[in-house]
Structures are given as structure tokens and as C-alpha cells.
Design a protein around this motif. Structure first.
Motif, short mmCIF file in Angstrom:
data_model
loop_
_atom_site.label_atom_id
_atom_site.label_comp_id
_atom_site.label_asym_id
_atom_site.label_seq_id
_atom_site.Cartn_x
_atom_site.Cartn_y
_atom_site.Cartn_z
N THR A 226 -24.71 -8.73 4.21
CA THR A 226 -23.84 -8.63 3.03
C THR A 226 -24.21 -7.43 2.16
O THR A 226 -23.32 -6.71 1.65
CB THR A 226 -23.94 -9.91 2.21
N LYS B 241 -22.79 -4.28 3.70
CA LYS B 241 -21.36 -4.11 3.41
C LYS B 241 -21.13 -3.69 1.97
O LYS B 241 -20.30 -2.82 1.68
CB LYS B 241 -20.62 -5.43 3.69
N LYS C 176 -15.33 -10.26 -2.56
CA LYS C 176 -15.92 -10.89 -1.38
C LYS C 176 -17.44 -10.90 -1.48
O LYS C 176 -18.11 -11.91 -1.17
CB LYS C 176 -15.50 -10.15 -0.11
N VAL C 177 -17.99 -9.74 -1.91
CA VAL C 177 -19.44 -9.66 -2.04
C VAL C 177 -19.94 -10.68 -3.07
O VAL C 177 -20.98 -11.33 -2.90
CB VAL C 177 -19.87 -8.23 -2.44
N GLU D 168 -20.05 -13.99 -1.40
CA GLU D 168 -21.18 -14.10 -0.49
C GLU D 168 -22.50 -14.23 -1.24
O GLU D 168 -23.39 -15.00 -0.85
CB GLU D 168 -21.22 -12.88 0.44
#
Length: 581
Positions: A287, A290, A339-340, A343
Motif C-alpha cells: 500500500t 502505491k 483508497k490509500v 487501506e
């Protein structure tokens, strides 16, 4: 290969230590057995000497009583020894008949009268022999000493071709008070050397049996104690080295079995915890990668926006196109950032779960440590009880010794009573029967006391063996407690590391929340700029400031993501040292 060689080396060293522990336990137990056997042998030797001394004392009493009877008889009759001049002499016949009666009544071996008043040492009267008068007989040193000192003299126990004897000599005088010779008595004393020999061989067989049985028991006890401890130590070394794959199963119900079960439960919980931390660190690393890539893209977009702002003088149309592209990039980055954030939120929850398992593992180790303390206290209680049992056995031994002495005195009194009853004659027969029964009772009491003494001696040996075994077990428990305490400290370090990781995740989550809000604001601003681009030709400076603020924010996010990536790498490297199935 290096790790396998290290494990092989540890196994060889561990086997050497295990053999040393077993050898030390067996040596201690066998040494204790040998010491007890030596003490037992010395004690039996003292008992043998004391018993033979008592027997010699009994012989002296019998000889004294019988020789006194002979002396009293010779003084009471009108005949004198010097009157005997042949086998047909009345004095010879009368005195020999009385000596024969005393021999049979007192169960003696020989009764005799020897003379040396004529310068010739010869036999005057000898019971059991027909042609005795005038036979040459060389006087012994004790006989000569009795005549010279004119006192009753006892010989030591001696052996000749007729057997083993003990004698007493009474000096005799003639009518004029001159030394005439001696009256002597022999009794059979073969029981003394036979008793010594019996006690010697009995002691030798007992000592040999105790040594053989004690060595076997020492070997079995040392193996039963050191083998499960060895397995537990090997499993502890593997866990300390990071290998959590090997299970520890001991089919025992005692404290060592409980310790092994508790250790196995702790190993399973630790293995589960490390597996979850490893999986979380992998997800966290992916993660963060990304997120770092998205931050780079967002930085590139901000540079593109700055370039577009520099070229806005060339035309509003190009500005509109650039703002449109920037808006699209910001929307994508905003979506990626969301999204991060999700996560990181999942990682935060996982960090909380890992922290909870770490706390459970720490609590389990602390419970194990408390259980070790309880085991140590129980071992101490067992040692105290074994010492108390040994003291009680010694006290019982002293009481049995007192009973044995009382039985010996009773036997002596019964013997004296029998002798006195024999002197009385017919009037003492009833008293002799009672004395005989008392003597039997004293002998039975002595035999029972000896049996109890042997039982107490065996009990003392067993209590000493148990005490030594408990001491060795107590030492092994102390060593296990030390290792559990060290594992407890390692769990503290792991718990602190997981807590620090959870705190960093919380900080990252807050930073991402701030970045998310900032990107929402930038998106709204870019949309407004796109709608009024033609009217913002004079607001280039404002847009430039906003782009600079965005660039600074992106740099902050990039730095945070870099730190997050480094933390993920460090965490992954930490858990790689553990080996799980």
C-alpha cells in the motif's frame, strides 16, 4: 546452511550439557549411597565389636559364677586337693564327681584342677577324662599370672585344635597357705568369631545390594527428570532463535508436563501473532508503494500546473486545457488517496488486533512465570518435607537403640536369674522357667528391634535419595524460571514495538485525512477556476500561490509516505527472523 550448522552445533552442545546433568545427578546419588554404605559399615563394625564385648561379658559372668561355686565347694569340704594321690583316692573321686556335676549344671566345656607345687606342672582332676591324674600340662601365661598374683584371672578368647574357648583360673592354696595350683573352667566361645564372620558377610552383601539397586534407581530417576527438561530446553532455544515450527508434546501430568503444555500454548500464540504481523507488513509495504507512486504522479501534476501557469500569458485557451488536465489528475489522485486512506484504516485495525494479541501473549508469559514461581514453592515444600522425614527417621532409630539396650539388659537379668535358680536347686525350678520365658521375650524384642532398625536405615537412605532428587529438580525449575523471565522481557520489547507501530499508523491516518480534505478543497478550487478562466487573467499570482501550497502539501505527503515505506521495510525485516509453519 549457516543457520542449519548453528542449530547442529547447539544440539551437540545441548546433548553434552544434558549428559553432564544426568552424570552429575547419578554421581551425586551414587556418592550419597556409598557414603551411607560406609556409615552403615562402620556402624555394623561398632555393633559387632559391642556385641562381642557383651558376649565376652556374659562369658565372664558365667565363668565367675561357676568358678565361685567351685571355690566355695573346695573350701567347704574336709578333703583337700593335696590329699589326692591317685585315681582311687576318695578325695579324687568325690571332687571329680562334684566338678562333673557343676560342668553339667552350668553347661561348661571343661572343669579341671592343675598343680605345680611339686615343681611339675600336671593335671590333678579333669572332667570327661578317665586317666587324668598326673598328666603333664604346661601352664599358660594367664595360669601363671593367677598363681603369682593370687587372684582370679580370665583368659582372652583363644583357639586350639579342640575349638574356640574362654577360661577362668582360680588360685588354690594348701593347708599351710602356700600356692598349690589352680582350678580352671573352659567354656565354648565359638559363637564370638562366628558372629563376627556372620555380621561381616551380611554387611558386605547388604552394601553390595544397596550400591547396585541405588545405582539403578539413580539412573532411572536422573533419566526421568532430565529427559523432559532437555526437550523443554531445546524447544526454548529454538523459540529464542526464532524457530516457531516445532511442537512440544510431553505426555506427563506433573508440574513439568503442565509447564510444557503452557509453553506449547505460548508458542502457538506467538506463531499466530508473527504470522499476522508478517501478513500485515506485506500489505502495508504494498500500500505504501502505491501511495508513493500516487504522490509522484501528483507531484508531476503540480509541476505541470506550475508550467501551465507560467505559460498562461500565451493564451487563455492553453490555460483552460492545462486546468482541465490538472483537475482530472487531482480527481484521480483524490480517488487514489481515498483508497490509500481506506487501506491505512484497515492496517490501523490490523495493528490494533496485533497489539491485542501481543498483549495476550505477554499476559500468557506472565502467567507461565507465575506458574513457575508456584512450582518453585512446591519444590521447596517437598524438600522441607523430605528433610523432616529424615529427622523423624533418626529419632525413631534412637528409640529402637534404646529398646535394643533394654532387651539386652533383660536378657542378662534372665541369665543371672537362671544361674541363681540353678544354685537354689529344686526350689528355683519355677523361677528358672520364668527366667527362661523372660529371656525368650528379650530375644524376640531384640530381633524385632533389629528388623525395625534395618527398615529405618532403608527409609533414611530413601529419604536422602528423594532429598537429592528434589534438590536437582529445584535447580532445574530455577533455570526454567530464568528462561521464562527472559522470554517475558522479549515479549515486552515486541509489545512496545507493536504499540509504536500502531501509533505511527494513527499519525499516518491523521495525515491522510488532512490530505484528503486538502484535495477536496483543491478540486473545488480547480473547478471554479475552470468556470471563470476568462475572468481570472488578472489572478495569476493567486493561482501561483495556490499551486505552491499544493506543491508543499505534496512534498509533505511524499515525505510521510517515504517514512511509512521505511517502517514497513523495517517491520518486514524484523519478522523475517522468525520461522513459522
Amino acid at each position: 546452511m549457516g543457520q542449519q550448522a548453528s542449530l547442529t552445533s547447539k544440539k551437540s552442545v545441548f546433548g553434552w550439557l544434558n549428559s553432564r546433568i544426568s552424570l552429575k545427578m547419578m554421581s551425586s546419588m551414587i556418592g550419597l549411597i556409598i557414603l551411607i554404605c560406609a556409615v552403615f559399615s562402620v556402624t555394623e563394625y561398632q555393633i559387632s565389636n559391642r556385641l562381642t564385648s557383651k558376649l565376652e561379658g556374659q562369658f565372664d559372668l558365667r565363668l565367675a559364677s561357676s568358678i565361685q561355686s567351685i571355690g566355695t565347694y573346695l573350701d567347704s569340704i574336709p578333703e583337700h586337693v593335696e590329699d589326692i594321690d591317685g585315681l582311687t583316692s576318695d578325695s579324687y573321686i568325690k571332687i571329680k564327681a562334684e566338678l562333673q556335676r557343676i560342668l553339667e549344671t552350668d553347661a561348661l566345656e571343661n572343669v579341671y584342677i592343675l598343680s605345680n607345687n611339686t615343681g611339675k606342672e600336671q593335671i590333678v582332676v579333669l572332667t570327661g577324662v578317665d586317666d587324668d591324674y598326673g598328666t603333664d600340662y604346661a601352664f599358660t601365661d594367664e595360669m601363671k599370672s593367677a598363681i603369682e598374683n593370687q587372684t582370679r584371672t580370665y583368659s582372652t578368647i583363644y583357639k586350639d585344635e579342640y575349638g574356640t574357648h574362654k577360661s577362668v583360673f582360680l588360685p588354690l592354696k594348701d593347708r599351710n597357705g602356700q600356692a598349690l595350683g589352680i582350678a580352671g573352667i573352659d567354656i565354648d566361645a565359638s559363637i564370638v568369631p562366628e558372629t563376627r564372620t556372620f555380621i561381616f558377610w551380611t554387611t558386605a552383601f547388604i552394601v553390595l545390594g544397596v550400591v547396585v539397586v541405588g545405582a539403578a534407581v539413580a539412573y532411572v530417576i536422573s533419566r526421568s527428570i532430565t529427559r523432559p527438561i532437555a526437550l523443554l530446553v531445546r524447544a526454548t532455544e529454538k523459540v529464542a532463535g526464532g524457530d516457531l515450527t516445532e511442537e512440544l508434546v510431553l505426555k506427563r501430568t506433573d508440574e513439568i508436563g503442565q509447564l510444557a503444555n503452557t509453553f506449547e500454548l505460548m508458542r502457538r500464540n506467538l506463531e499466530s501473532l508473527i504470522r499476522k504481523v508478517s501478513a500485515s507488513s506485506k500489505i502495508f509495504s504494498t500500500t505504501s508503494g502505491k501511495l508513493y507512486q500516487s504522490a509522484d504522479e501528483m507531484g508531476a501534476s503540480s509541476q505541470q500546473v506550475a508550467s501551465s501557469m507560467n505559460s498562461m500569458n500565451e493564451g487563455v485557451s492553453e490555460v483552460v486545457v492545462s486546468i482541465t488536465e490538472s483537475t482530472s489528475s487531482i480527481v484521480e489522485v483524490n480517488a487514489d488517496l481515498a483508497k490509500v486512506t481506506d487501506e491505512v484504516k484497515n492496517m490501523q485495525e490490523m495493528a490494533y488486533e496485533v497489539s491485542s494479541h501481543s498483549q495476550d501473549g505477554q499476559d500468557l508469559v506472565e502467567k507461565t512465570l507465575n506458574q513457575m514461581n508456584v512450582i518453585q514453592q512446591e519444590m521447596q515444600h517437598s524438600q522441607d518435607a523430605a528433610v523432616q522425614l529424615d529427622l523423624r527417621s533418626k529419632e525413631i532409630g534412637e528409640i529402637i537403640t534404646l529398646i535394643t539396650n533394654i532387651a539386652g539388659q533383660t536378657n542378662l537379668l534372665a541369665l543371672n536369674a537362671s544361674i541363681e535358680a540353678a544354685h537354689v536347686g529344686e526350689y528355683g525350678k519355677g523361677f528358672a522357667v520364668v527366667a527362661g520365658e523372660v529371656k525368650k521375650l528379650a530375644e524376640q524384642s531384640s530381633d524385632a528391634a533389629n528388623s525395625i532398625t534395618e527398615l529405618i536405615s532403608s527409609t533414611q537412605q530413601d529419604s536422602q535419595s528423594v532429598l537429592s532428587s528434589i534438590a536437582q529438580g529445584y535447580h532445574a525449575v530455577e533455570q526454567g524460571q530464568t528462561w521464562i523471565h527472559e522470554m517475558f522481557e522479549n515479549f515486552k520489547v515486541i509489545f512496545n514495538g507493536v504499540s509504536s507501530f500502531s501509533t505511527q499508523i494513527d499519525h499516518l491516518k491523521n495525515a491522510l485525512d488532512k490530505a484528503d480534505k486538502s484535495f477536496e478543497m483543491i478540486t473545488e478550487s480547480m473547478q471554479k477556476i475552470s468556470g471563470i478562466t476568462e475572468e481570472q487573467s488578472a489572478g495569476y499570482e493567486e493561482v501561483g500561490a495556490a499551486v505552491q501550497e499544493q506543491s508543499a502539501t505534496i512534498q509533505e505527503i511524499t515525505g510521510a509516505i517515504r517514512n511509512l515505506s521505511q517502517m514497513a521495510a523495517d517491520l518486514q525485516q524484523s519478522v523475517q527472523s522468525f520461522k513459522v509453519s
